[in-house]
Design a protein around this motif. Structure first.
Motif, short mmCIF file in Angstrom:
data_model
loop_
_atom_site.label_atom_id
_atom_site.label_comp_id
_atom_site.label_asym_id
_atom_site.label_seq_id
_atom_site.Cartn_x
_atom_site.Cartn_y
_atom_site.Cartn_z
N GLN A 153 -2.88 10.80 -3.98
CA GLN A 153 -2.25 11.25 -5.23
C GLN A 153 -0.75 10.99 -5.17
N SER A 154 -0.17 11.33 -4.02
CA SER A 154 1.27 11.16 -3.84
C SER A 154 1.67 9.68 -3.94
N LEU A 155 0.88 8.81 -3.33
CA LEU A 155 1.15 7.37 -3.41
C LEU A 155 1.05 6.88 -4.85
N SER A 156 0.05 7.39 -5.57
CA SER A 156 -0.12 6.97 -6.96
C SER A 156 1.10 7.33 -7.78
N VAL A 157 1.62 8.55 -7.56
CA VAL A 157 2.78 9.00 -8.33
C VAL A 157 4.01 8.18 -7.97
N LEU A 158 4.21 7.96 -6.66
CA LEU A 158 5.44 7.28 -6.27
C LEU A 158 5.40 5.77 -6.45
N ARG A 159 4.19 5.20 -6.49
CA ARG A 159 4.11 3.74 -6.64
C ARG A 159 3.72 3.32 -8.05
N ASN A 160 3.17 4.26 -8.82
CA ASN A 160 2.81 3.92 -10.19
C ASN A 160 4.04 4.09 -11.06
N GLY A 211 15.15 -9.36 -13.82
CA GLY A 211 14.23 -8.78 -12.85
C GLY A 211 13.50 -7.58 -13.43
N GLU A 212 12.80 -6.87 -12.53
CA GLU A 212 12.07 -5.69 -12.97
C GLU A 212 12.40 -4.50 -12.07
N TRP A 213 12.40 -3.34 -12.66
CA TRP A 213 12.62 -2.10 -11.90
C TRP A 213 11.33 -1.68 -11.20
N TRP A 214 11.47 -1.31 -9.92
CA TRP A 214 10.33 -0.77 -9.14
C TRP A 214 10.77 0.49 -8.45
N PRO A 215 9.83 1.43 -8.17
CA PRO A 215 10.20 2.64 -7.44
C PRO A 215 10.94 2.30 -6.14
N ALA A 216 12.08 2.97 -5.92
CA ALA A 216 12.91 2.63 -4.76
C ALA A 216 12.49 3.37 -3.50
N THR A 217 11.69 4.40 -3.61
CA THR A 217 11.28 5.13 -2.42
C THR A 217 9.77 5.18 -2.33
N GLN A 218 9.29 5.29 -1.10
CA GLN A 218 7.86 5.40 -0.87
C GLN A 218 7.65 6.64 -0.02
N PRO A 219 6.59 7.40 -0.25
CA PRO A 219 6.39 8.64 0.49
C PRO A 219 5.97 8.41 1.93
N ILE A 220 5.22 7.36 2.18
CA ILE A 220 4.73 7.13 3.53
C ILE A 220 5.37 5.85 4.03
N SER A 221 6.33 6.01 4.92
CA SER A 221 7.12 4.84 5.32
C SER A 221 7.37 4.86 6.80
N PRO A 222 6.33 4.51 7.58
CA PRO A 222 6.45 4.59 9.04
C PRO A 222 7.57 3.71 9.61
N ILE A 223 7.92 2.65 8.88
CA ILE A 223 8.92 1.72 9.41
C ILE A 223 10.32 2.32 9.35
N GLU A 224 10.60 3.00 8.25
CA GLU A 224 11.93 3.55 8.06
C GLU A 224 12.25 4.59 9.14
N GLY A 225 13.48 4.55 9.58
CA GLY A 225 13.93 5.55 10.55
C GLY A 225 13.54 5.21 11.97
N GLN A 226 12.95 4.06 12.20
CA GLN A 226 12.60 3.68 13.58
C GLN A 226 13.72 2.90 14.21
N ALA A 252 2.23 -3.54 -8.13
CA ALA A 252 1.64 -2.84 -9.26
C ALA A 252 0.44 -2.00 -8.82
N ILE A 253 -0.02 -2.18 -7.57
CA ILE A 253 -1.19 -1.45 -7.08
C ILE A 253 -0.74 -0.40 -6.05
N PRO A 254 -0.97 0.89 -6.31
CA PRO A 254 -0.50 1.93 -5.39
C PRO A 254 -1.13 1.82 -4.00
N PHE A 255 -2.45 1.57 -3.94
CA PHE A 255 -3.11 1.38 -2.64
C PHE A 255 -4.49 0.74 -2.85
#
Ligand SMILES: [Zn+2]
Length: 197
Positions: free
Chosen positions: A135-142, A182-197, A108-111
């Motif tokens: 700002q981007s994190l707030s939009v994608l995580r809020n 359950g609850e719906w949560w944003p499925a994507t995050q803008p900053i995701s260093p782990i993905e794609g490694q 529930a907390i963007p950062f």
């Protein structure tokens, strides 16, 4: 004091979510790193005090661990915003005292900010987030600002859009409840260093 083998510590996580700090004089650096870890996609992190970055157990020597734990907790309470619950435990590793500090960000907390600045962990380094990234994190995580896609935290279902509105005494408001419980949560995050490694 509980004992923990060094092999187990190394298994705790990837570099992304685990960092070793040689001594408690690196408390600020440790909390900055932890802030960056919880702000990354994994949303959690662990910092171990008393272990050299190379993995050598140096221990915290003559430190009073009880007071060190209190100082760390108090410093975290003063500097982390919104508040972040810190788990601080003392262990013996190869016969030497160490402290393990870990935390997890609520979805529930963007950062979180540490000392008024938001950090992000990328690989094994930590950097400050720009205003635009915050700002981007707030939009994608809020959830109230997010437009999809969504993932259910219970059944794992994906949805492009959700249109759940419940009528309350204060008027209609968005609800994130899924029919499975359950609850719906944003499925994507803008900053995701782990993905794609
Ligand atoms: Zn579900």
């Amino acid at each position: 004091m509980a004992m923990i083998p060094i092999a187990e510590l190394r298994r705790l996580g990837e570099t992304q979510e685990l960092e070793f700090k040689r001594s408690l004089s690196l408390m600020k650096e440790g909390l900055t790193t932890l802030c960056g870890m919880v702000n990354a996609t994994a949303a959690k992190g662990t910092v171990v005090f008393g272990i050299d970055p190379s993995g050598d157990v140096v221990g915290l020597g003559d430190e009073n661990l009880d007071s060190a734990q209190r100082t760390l907790a108090q410093h975290g309470r003063q500097k982390l915003d919104p508040p972040l619950a810190l788990d601080i435990r003392a262990f013996l590793c190869e016969g030497k005292p160490i402290l393990i500090l870990s935390a997890q960000r609520s979805r529930a907390i963007p950062f979180h900010e540490y000392g008024g600045r938001a950090y992000i962990r990328e690989g094994s380094s930590t950097r400050q987030l720009s205003v635009l990234e915050k700002q981007s994190l707030s939009v994608l995580r809020n959830r109230d600002l997010h437009n999809g896609p969504w993932i259910c935290d219970q059944c794992g279902a994906y949805a492009g859009t959700i249109s759940c509105v419940e009528v309350t005494s204060a008027g209609p408001r968005k609800t994130y409840r899924h029919s499975c419980g359950g609850e719906w949560w944003p499925a994507t995050q803008p900053i995701s260093p782990i993905e794609g490694q």
